[in-house]
Scaffold this active site. Sequence first.
Site, PDB file in Angstrom:
ATOM      1  CD  GLU A 159      -3.185  -0.876   0.587  1.00 39.04           C
ATOM      2  OE1 GLU A 159      -3.185  -0.001  -0.301  1.00 39.04           O
ATOM      3  OE2 GLU A 159      -4.210  -1.502   0.915  1.00 39.04           O
ATOM      4  N   PRO A 160       1.415   1.651  -1.163  1.00 40.12           N
ATOM      5  CG  PRO A 160       2.095   1.834  -3.403  1.00 40.12           C
ATOM      6  CD  PRO A 160       1.251   0.992  -2.476  1.00 40.12           C
ATOM      7  CD  GLU A 161      -2.558   3.046  -1.614  1.00 40.92           C
ATOM      8  OE1 GLU A 161      -3.526   2.366  -1.975  1.00 40.92           O
ATOM      9  OE2 GLU A 161      -1.633   2.580  -0.913  1.00 40.92           O
ATOM     10  CG  LEU A 162      -0.164   7.590   3.847  1.00 39.99           C
ATOM     11  CD1 LEU A 162      -1.325   6.737   3.378  1.00 39.99           C
ATOM     12  CD2 LEU A 162       0.113   7.406   5.323  1.00 39.99           C
ATOM     13  CB  ALA A 183      -2.803   8.787  -2.807  1.00 42.55           C
TER      14      ALA A 183
END
Length: 273
Positions: A134-137, A141
């Site tokens: 979960e690379p969003e941060l 994002a």
Amino acid sequence: MAFSTILYETVDGVARITLNRPERTNALNQTMLSEICAAMDEAEVDEGVRAIVVQGAGKAFSSGFDLKEQMERRPTGVAQWRPLLRKDFDTVMRFWHCPKPTIAAVRGPCLAGACELALACDMTVATPDAFFGEPELRFGAGIVVMLLPWIVGPKIAKEIILLGEDRVSAERALAIGMINRVTADDALDETVTRMGRHLAAIDPELVKQTKRALNRAIEAQGMLEALESALDIDLAIEGGGSPDKIAFMDIAREKGLKAALAWRDARFPERMP
């Protein structure tokens, strides 16, 4: 029904949905999300289908929701982001709510929204080269479908999400409960097919009601309400536009997505052990 971004077939009681944009690492664009929902509609009403497998074409499951499409469409503000995130969320949760058992077959990258889709499936089988995250941060994002803490617990979920981990190996994913099995690459198709056929041999009403009971064991703890609340938070994040996401997308539009990813990675020169 003819599809342009997925493949759909049924064999021996098992429907197979293949995410079919290998040139874009099977990124989930708006057309693909619509076609996934249409395929799920078809599979759910087809009495001959007893189980559903979702997989990616080529060497990847999926890199997640399509950032290039976001870059081109430039949604801004809560009003524009709301229907997009709602569609993202509802498509992923189709696999959780589906009355028939769902299986994700994962090779290569399975990231962000695609990772959430695999988590929403009842079972996930991966090859040794598969990796999750979960690379969003890391690029500003939010998380659309906050399923991870319900699957692996809050401590591990916080580590993966807050650090933006995007290289959770299949071995580690198995150890922490993100997936069910790891199998050799050349055995993946056979493994999920055998699982699907096994499920297809069981009374479908019994499977449906038992899956419902299993889901309710988690939903009774407030999962669905928490997911909706997390979606509201993501809407505020995306609608407001974080400085990191704005900078990322500006670089992507000016220099391309690879340059934006390089900018992102340069901000975190030390990869977490």
